[in-house]
Each structure stands twice: as C-alpha cells, then as structure tokens.
Design a protein around this motif. Structure first.
Motif, PDB file in Angstrom:
ATOM      1  N   MET A 139       4.446   8.013   5.148  1.00  0.00           N
ATOM      2  CA  MET A 139       4.713   9.080   4.192  1.00  0.00           C
ATOM      3  C   MET A 139       6.195   9.467   4.232  1.00  0.00           C
ATOM      4  O   MET A 139       6.838   9.610   3.202  1.00  0.00           O
ATOM      5  CB  MET A 139       3.844  10.295   4.518  1.00  0.00           C
ATOM      6  CG  MET A 139       4.083  11.484   3.621  1.00  0.00           C
ATOM      7  SD  MET A 139       3.222  12.976   4.163  1.00  0.00           S
ATOM      8  CE  MET A 139       4.174  13.417   5.603  1.00  0.00           C
ATOM      9  N   LEU A 140       6.745   9.601   5.432  1.00  0.00           N
ATOM     10  CA  LEU A 140       8.146   9.971   5.598  1.00  0.00           C
ATOM     11  C   LEU A 140       9.094   8.874   5.119  1.00  0.00           C
ATOM     12  O   LEU A 140      10.256   9.137   4.825  1.00  0.00           O
ATOM     13  CB  LEU A 140       8.430  10.317   7.060  1.00  0.00           C
ATOM     14  CG  LEU A 140       7.801  11.625   7.536  1.00  0.00           C
ATOM     15  CD1 LEU A 140       7.790  11.695   9.052  1.00  0.00           C
ATOM     16  CD2 LEU A 140       8.514  12.816   6.928  1.00  0.00           C
ATOM     17  N   LEU A 141       8.587   7.649   5.028  1.00  0.00           N
ATOM     18  CA  LEU A 141       9.370   6.534   4.490  1.00  0.00           C
ATOM     19  C   LEU A 141       9.134   6.366   2.982  1.00  0.00           C
ATOM     20  O   LEU A 141       9.504   5.357   2.397  1.00  0.00           O
ATOM     21  CB  LEU A 141       9.037   5.239   5.247  1.00  0.00           C
ATOM     22  CG  LEU A 141       9.497   5.217   6.706  1.00  0.00           C
ATOM     23  CD1 LEU A 141       8.887   4.028   7.448  1.00  0.00           C
ATOM     24  CD2 LEU A 141      11.011   5.205   6.812  1.00  0.00           C
ATOM     25  N   ASP A 142       8.489   7.355   2.375  1.00  0.00           N
ATOM     26  CA  ASP A 142       8.224   7.375   0.928  1.00  0.00           C
ATOM     27  C   ASP A 142       7.354   6.218   0.461  1.00  0.00           C
ATOM     28  O   ASP A 142       7.563   5.661  -0.622  1.00  0.00           O
ATOM     29  CB  ASP A 142       9.533   7.409   0.127  1.00  0.00           C
ATOM     30  CG  ASP A 142      10.291   8.707   0.311  1.00  0.00           C
ATOM     31  OD1 ASP A 142       9.639   9.763   0.359  1.00  0.00           O
ATOM     32  OD2 ASP A 142      11.531   8.656   0.409  1.00  0.00           O
ATOM     33  N   LYS A 143       6.353   5.874   1.244  1.00  0.00           N
ATOM     34  CA  LYS A 143       5.409   4.817   0.878  1.00  0.00           C
ATOM     35  C   LYS A 143       4.042   5.423   0.592  1.00  0.00           C
ATOM     36  O   LYS A 143       3.731   6.532   1.035  1.00  0.00           O
ATOM     37  CB  LYS A 143       5.308   3.792   2.010  1.00  0.00           C
ATOM     38  CG  LYS A 143       6.596   3.028   2.265  1.00  0.00           C
ATOM     39  CD  LYS A 143       7.032   2.197   1.079  1.00  0.00           C
ATOM     40  CE  LYS A 143       6.183   0.972   0.962  1.00  0.00           C
ATOM     41  NZ  LYS A 143       6.648  -0.005   0.015  1.00  0.00           N
ATOM     42  N   THR A 144       3.223   4.698  -0.139  1.00  0.00           N
ATOM     43  CA  THR A 144       1.866   5.138  -0.457  1.00  0.00           C
ATOM     44  C   THR A 144       1.014   5.127   0.811  1.00  0.00           C
ATOM     45  O   THR A 144       0.982   4.131   1.535  1.00  0.00           O
ATOM     46  CB  THR A 144       1.242   4.213  -1.513  1.00  0.00           C
ATOM     47  OG1 THR A 144       2.058   4.259  -2.684  1.00  0.00           O
ATOM     48  CG2 THR A 144      -0.175   4.634  -1.842  1.00  0.00           C
ATOM     49  N   VAL A 145       0.321   6.231   1.050  1.00  0.00           N
ATOM     50  CA  VAL A 145      -0.531   6.376   2.228  1.00  0.00           C
ATOM     51  C   VAL A 145      -1.908   6.859   1.783  1.00  0.00           C
ATOM     52  O   VAL A 145      -2.009   7.769   0.961  1.00  0.00           O
ATOM     53  CB  VAL A 145       0.057   7.404   3.224  1.00  0.00           C
ATOM     54  CG1 VAL A 145      -0.854   7.569   4.436  1.00  0.00           C
ATOM     55  CG2 VAL A 145       1.461   7.005   3.644  1.00  0.00           C
ATOM     56  N   VAL A 146      -2.945   6.248   2.358  1.00  0.00           N
ATOM     57  CA  VAL A 146      -4.314   6.689   2.115  1.00  0.00           C
ATOM     58  C   VAL A 146      -4.934   6.995   3.481  1.00  0.00           C
ATOM     59  O   VAL A 146      -4.895   6.161   4.382  1.00  0.00           O
ATOM     60  CB  VAL A 146      -5.144   5.611   1.388  1.00  0.00           C
ATOM     61  CG1 VAL A 146      -6.563   6.100   1.140  1.00  0.00           C
ATOM     62  CG2 VAL A 146      -4.478   5.205   0.079  1.00  0.00           C
ATOM     63  N   VAL A 147      -5.493   8.210   3.620  1.00  0.00           N
ATOM     64  CA  VAL A 147      -6.175   8.584   4.861  1.00  0.00           C
ATOM     65  C   VAL A 147      -7.673   8.664   4.612  1.00  0.00           C
ATOM     66  O   VAL A 147      -8.119   9.077   3.541  1.00  0.00           O
ATOM     67  CB  VAL A 147      -5.656   9.920   5.450  1.00  0.00           C
ATOM     68  CG1 VAL A 147      -4.199   9.825   5.839  1.00  0.00           C
ATOM     69  CG2 VAL A 147      -5.873  11.076   4.511  1.00  0.00           C
ATOM     70  N   PHE A 148      -8.434   8.285   5.638  1.00  0.00           N
ATOM     71  CA  PHE A 148      -9.890   8.275   5.543  1.00  0.00           C
ATOM     72  C   PHE A 148     -10.538   9.247   6.527  1.00  0.00           C
ATOM     73  O   PHE A 148     -11.747   9.367   6.581  1.00  0.00           O
ATOM     74  CB  PHE A 148     -10.417   6.855   5.772  1.00  0.00           C
ATOM     75  CG  PHE A 148     -10.041   5.913   4.670  1.00  0.00           C
ATOM     76  CD1 PHE A 148     -10.909   5.673   3.619  1.00  0.00           C
ATOM     77  CD2 PHE A 148      -8.799   5.280   4.664  1.00  0.00           C
ATOM     78  CE1 PHE A 148     -10.545   4.815   2.586  1.00  0.00           C
ATOM     79  CE2 PHE A 148      -8.441   4.416   3.639  1.00  0.00           C
ATOM     80  CZ  PHE A 148      -9.313   4.190   2.601  1.00  0.00           C
ATOM     81  N   GLY A 149      -9.724   9.915   7.319  1.00  0.00           N
ATOM     82  CA  GLY A 149     -10.198  10.911   8.276  1.00  0.00           C
ATOM     83  C   GLY A 149      -9.454  12.211   8.060  1.00  0.00           C
ATOM     84  O   GLY A 149      -8.875  12.438   6.997  1.00  0.00           O
TER      85      GLY A 149
END
Length: 168
Positions: A139-149
């Motif tokens: 996230m801090l590197l400005d990339k797409t992140v998906v969390v499942f927890g």
C-alpha cells in the motif's frame, strides 16, 4: 476515525523509508534485483505467505493460511486467470511445508523464497494477503492490495472475499 484535519506526512515518511530499501525482516530478504523472469507470467498476483500458526492469523482472520492458499490455487487454474506467485515467510521455512504441499498440486502457481518482496510487489498486478504487514508495505508503495482478514490498514485497501475471487 479521526474527524480532524488530514495530513499525508506519516504515509509519505513511511513510503520514503520503503522506497529507500527499508522493510520488515530486511536482514532475511535477498538482495534486490528481479529474479525468475523466466518463470513468471506477464500478469501475476503476489501472495506473501504468513506463518500458519501465528496469533495474527489465529485471532484476526476468518480463514486459515491453508484455506487461503487452496482457494487461490484453485482460482488460478481457471482459464484466463493470472498466475499466483507465493513467497514463503522468511522467519519460519518449516511452517511453509503444508502450504507448499498444496501449491505443488497446481500448474498456474509458483512458490518462491529467494526473491525480495519489493521486487515482487512492484512487478505484480496486485498483492493479496490475509492480514500481513507486507500488504501495508505494498500500500505504501502505491500498489493494489487486497486483504482477506482483519488488519489495521484494511480500510485503506480492497477487502477480498475468498468465496468470490472472480469478483475481487
């Protein structure tokens, strides 16, 4: 939940730290420099694995690491889906064995250990995590992140549903 003024100072400071090479477990990361180009497809999802018996998984996740890996492997096998590239946790290689046993049963997936997480984050289409700190780094590197927890930064990224990976 702060209703007051907003500043990007903290985000910017942490982002600069990462871009300068800082990372959790830096001493356990291989040297930066992208490897395995011959094994990776043009589009892939990066999945840094967590230690399955870690309390963060046990207490803050609706799914286990094994369920997560199996669901992603099955999804990756569907026609047209991107490759899923898993990276073993650098602190406890032994705990990765049950996850590796799942991964090796599928074709459109890969398990790596000798890659730097920032290289993988930068080259991937997205980073999928249960609740790993690596998701925050992505996230801090400005990339797409998906969390499942459940994690501290989940309101700032995409929430995924393991039962509906096509929608994610």
């Amino acid at each position: 939940y702060d209703k007051g003024g907003y500043s990007t100072d903290c985000f910017d400071e942490l982002s600069e730290y990462l871009k300068a090479g800082g990372t959790k477990f830096a001493h356990l990361q291989p040297e930066k420099g992208f490897r395995h180009s011959d094994l990776l497809k043009d589009e892939f999802i990066f999945v840094p694995l967590q230690i399955p018996h870690d309390t963060v998984i046990k207490n803050h996740s609706p799914i286990s690491c094994e369920e997560f890996v199996k669901a992603l492997c099955e999804w990756a096998e569907k026609e047209g889906n991107p490759q899923v590239v898993f990276k073993g946790h650098p602190v406890n290689a032994q705990s990765m064995l049950p996850l590796m046993n799942i991964i090796e049963q599928y074709d459109n997936v890969l398990f790596l250990t000798d890659c730097h997480i920032h290289d993988m984050i930068e080259k991937s289409a997205a980073t999928y995590v249960i609740n790993s700190g690596t998701g925050q780094e992505a996230m801090l590197l400005d990339k797409t992140v998906v969390v499942f927890g459940n994690c501290d930064y989940q309101r700032a990224v995409i929430t995924g549903g393991i039962a509906d990976l096509d929608k994610v």
